[in-house]
Design an enzyme around this catalytic site. Structure first.
Site, PDB file in Angstrom:
ATOM      1  N   ASP A  92      28.682 -25.531 -63.717  1.00 41.66           N
ATOM      2  CA  ASP A  92      28.166 -26.687 -64.885  1.00 41.66           C
ATOM      3  C   ASP A  92      28.209 -27.933 -64.172  1.00 41.66           C
ATOM      4  OD1 ASP A  92      27.647 -24.346 -66.346  1.00 41.66           O
ATOM      5  OD2 ASP A  92      29.390 -25.078 -67.634  1.00 41.66           O
ATOM      6  N   GLU A 147      22.626 -17.943 -64.524  1.00 41.24           N
ATOM      7  CA  GLU A 147      23.685 -17.299 -63.795  1.00 41.24           C
ATOM      8  C   GLU A 147      24.276 -17.975 -62.484  1.00 41.24           C
ATOM      9  OE1 GLU A 147      22.452 -17.230 -60.798  1.00 41.24           O
ATOM     10  OE2 GLU A 147      22.834 -15.200 -60.408  1.00 41.24           O
ATOM     11  N   TRP A 148      24.065 -19.520 -62.945  1.00 42.92           N
ATOM     12  CA  TRP A 148      24.804 -20.173 -61.891  1.00 42.92           C
ATOM     13  C   TRP A 148      24.499 -20.220 -60.421  1.00 42.92           C
ATOM     14  CZ3 TRP A 148      29.106 -17.370 -64.283  1.00 42.92           C
ATOM     15  CH2 TRP A 148      29.075 -17.707 -65.912  1.00 42.92           C
ATOM     16  N   GLY A 149      23.415 -19.451 -60.072  1.00 47.40           N
ATOM     17  CA  GLY A 149      23.016 -19.463 -58.591  1.00 47.40           C
ATOM     18  C   GLY A 149      23.828 -18.274 -57.896  1.00 47.40           C
ATOM     19  N   ASP A 150      24.748 -17.540 -58.917  1.00 43.77           N
ATOM     20  CA  ASP A 150      25.667 -16.783 -58.087  1.00 43.77           C
ATOM     21  C   ASP A 150      24.935 -15.778 -57.107  1.00 43.77           C
ATOM     22  OD1 ASP A 150      27.701 -17.707 -59.305  1.00 43.77           O
ATOM     23  OD2 ASP A 150      28.378 -16.181 -60.654  1.00 43.77           O
ATOM     24  N   ASP A 193      23.035 -16.680 -70.459  1.00 42.03           N
ATOM     25  CA  ASP A 193      24.333 -17.127 -69.798  1.00 42.03           C
ATOM     26  C   ASP A 193      24.867 -15.701 -68.966  1.00 42.03           C
ATOM     27  OD1 ASP A 193      26.129 -18.784 -68.696  1.00 42.03           O
ATOM     28  OD2 ASP A 193      26.809 -19.557 -70.496  1.00 42.03           O
TER      29      ASP A 193
HETATM   30  C1  GLA Z   1      28.418 -21.804 -69.394  1.00 45.75           C
HETATM   31  C2  GLA Z   1      26.983 -22.251 -69.035  1.00 45.75           C
HETATM   32  C3  GLA Z   1      26.968 -23.720 -69.886  1.00 45.75           C
HETATM   33  C4  GLA Z   1      27.181 -23.402 -71.500  1.00 45.75           C
HETATM   34  C5  GLA Z   1      28.446 -22.692 -71.752  1.00 45.75           C
HETATM   35  C6  GLA Z   1      28.457 -22.308 -72.994  1.00 45.75           C
HETATM   36  O1  GLA Z   1      29.271 -22.473 -68.840  1.00 45.75           O
HETATM   37  O2  GLA Z   1      26.779 -22.635 -67.574  1.00 45.75           O
HETATM   38  O3  GLA Z   1      25.791 -24.485 -69.668  1.00 45.75           O
HETATM   39  O4  GLA Z   1      25.935 -22.743 -71.837  1.00 45.75           O
HETATM   40  O5  GLA Z   1      28.396 -21.639 -70.733  1.00 45.75           O
HETATM   41  O6  GLA Z   1      29.884 -21.716 -73.295  1.00 45.75           O
END
Ligand code: GLA
Length: 402
Positions: free
Chosen positions: A204, A182-185, A149
């Site tokens: 998310d 890393e959410w695509g950042d 993460d």
């Molecule tokens: C982030 C991630 C989620 C999950 C939470 C856990 O938000 O994107 O998928 O793993 O952390 O805290």
């Protein structure tokens, strides 16, 4: 002298894993499994993981292709005096090695979660400064999958941080699928094909069709919002390196049509299929959706080409996915609030894919199709008559007539 110095530097490079590569052969098709986060967040323990592994086998999900049982955030205790991470002793009293052994005894694989920063999103110890130590620890436990993460990452460079963990995993010597979160950042699709086996493309997910749920400084996204953020990304995905649209929300409160559409979209987009619901108490309709073998075949097709939207009209979108052995999948998505009657003339719509160089010319070739949800059969010599309910998809698998 100079030569021995060079050798020394080279040897040091090898022993620290510099120039390492990720493990090949993992995620040749998008990974399938389960993850604790969407339902349980931090409320997890070893019994839940064991019961989930049991359910995966008992409900036929393992046979359907699901393989990984992934523990998300909050399994951690503290680091010991040597810096070795320990599981939370109250929640995981038997330890991670015993849990991995149990999951393996069911023919499944175990995943774990960490974070590139000093603390995880749930405030537990992250791997920053402990990357090699953690990778060795996970390998010794028998872990098969590491989700990594991006919380508490201020001041970190994402390429550097993820490459360090990749190298650490490589030098720990156990093939562990590396799932980057890393959410695509930093646009990981542009640089991470050699680093991770998948990378999250967005923040998310949230179990809704087309909404955004605000958490203050960030929001989680419904199914369509995530889909719309995939524009332009398909060329970066392929065997061993996938665009990850986040874990599934099937069985988490959307309607059955929405659940089916969500699952079909993730399959068409070759996103990992990581279940997020409670498998121990799964209603039969949910189980049927998640084990639909045709949808899974679309996801797991070995060509590994993501679908693209070749046409849109009104609330409908038409998506195609070229598949191995000349097969295709065609999805008609109704994003809107009203049912739409379809009278689709195959012959008026040749499909041609610049990326895979595949085309389907329905004037020249007739394809047999199966509607993956109803089992209805048909072929492309006749127009396709269907009624597409709001918030739903029609998904067809097409095979050329031999
Ligand atoms: C982030 C991630 C989620 C999950 C939470 C856990 O938000 O994107 O998928 O793993 O952390 O805290």
């Amino acid at each position: 002298m100079k030569r021995s110095l060079t050798l020394l530097v080279l040897a040091a490079g090898i022993s620290t894993g510099a120039h390492a590569q990720k493990f090949d052969g993992l995620a040749a098709t998008p990974q399938m499994g389960w993850n604790s986060w969407n339902t349980f967040a931090c409320n997890i323990n070893e019994q839940l993981i064991r019961d989930t592994a049991d359910a995966m086998v008992k409900l036929g999900l393992k046979d359907a292709g699901y393989q990984y049982v992934n523990i998300d955030d909050c399994w951690h205790g503290k680091r010991d005096e040597r810096g070795v991470i320990q599981p939370d002793a109250e929640r995981f009293p038997s330890g991670m090695k015993a849990l991995a052994d149990y999951v393996h005894s069911k023919g499944l694989k175990l995943g774990i979660y960490s974070d590139a920063g000093a603390t995880t999103c749930g405030g537990r110890p992250g791997s920053r400064g402990h990357e090699y130590q953690d990778a060795i620890t996970y390998a010794a436990w028998g872990v098969d999958y590491v989700k990594y993460d991006w919380c508490d990452s201020k001041g970190l460079n994402s390429v550097g941080a993820y490459t360090t963990m990749r190298d650490a995993i490589r030098s720990a010597g156990r093939p562990m699928l590396f799932s980057m979160c890393e959410w695509g950042d930093s646009k990981p699709w542009e640089w991470a094909a050699g680093v991770g086996h998948s990378w999250r493309t967005t923040g998310d997910i949230y179990p809704c069709w087309d909404c955004e749920f605000s958490h203050g400084s960030w929001s989680s996204l419904g199914v369509l919002r995530i889909l719309d953020k995939q524009a332009g990304l398909r060329k970066y995905a392929g065997p061993g390196h996938w665009n990850d649209m986040d874990m599934l929300e099937v069985g988490m409160g959307m309607t059955e049509d929405e659940d089916r559409a969500h699952f079909a979209i993730w399959a068409m987009m070759a996103s990992p299929l990581i279940l997020g619901n409670d498998l121990r108490s799964m209603p039969e309709p949910t189980r049927r959706i998640l084990s639909n073998k045709d949808v899974i075949a679309v996801s797991q097709d070995k060509l590994g080409v993501q679908a693209w939207r070749f046409m849109a009209s009104g609330s409908l979108e038409y998506w195609a996915k070229p598949m191995a052995d000349g097969e295709w999948a065609l999805m008609v998505l109704n994003r809107g609030e009203h049912a739409v009657a379809l009278n689709y003339d195959w012959k008026a719509h040749q499909i041609s894919d610049d990326l895979s160089k595949r085309e389907a010319d329905f004037k020249k070739t007739t394809f047999n199709w199966i509607d993956v949800w109803s089992g209805k059969l048909g072929d492309t010599s006749k127009k396709l008559d269907a009624k597409i309910a709001p918030h739903s998809v029609l998904l067809l698998r097409l095979k050329a007539r031999g």
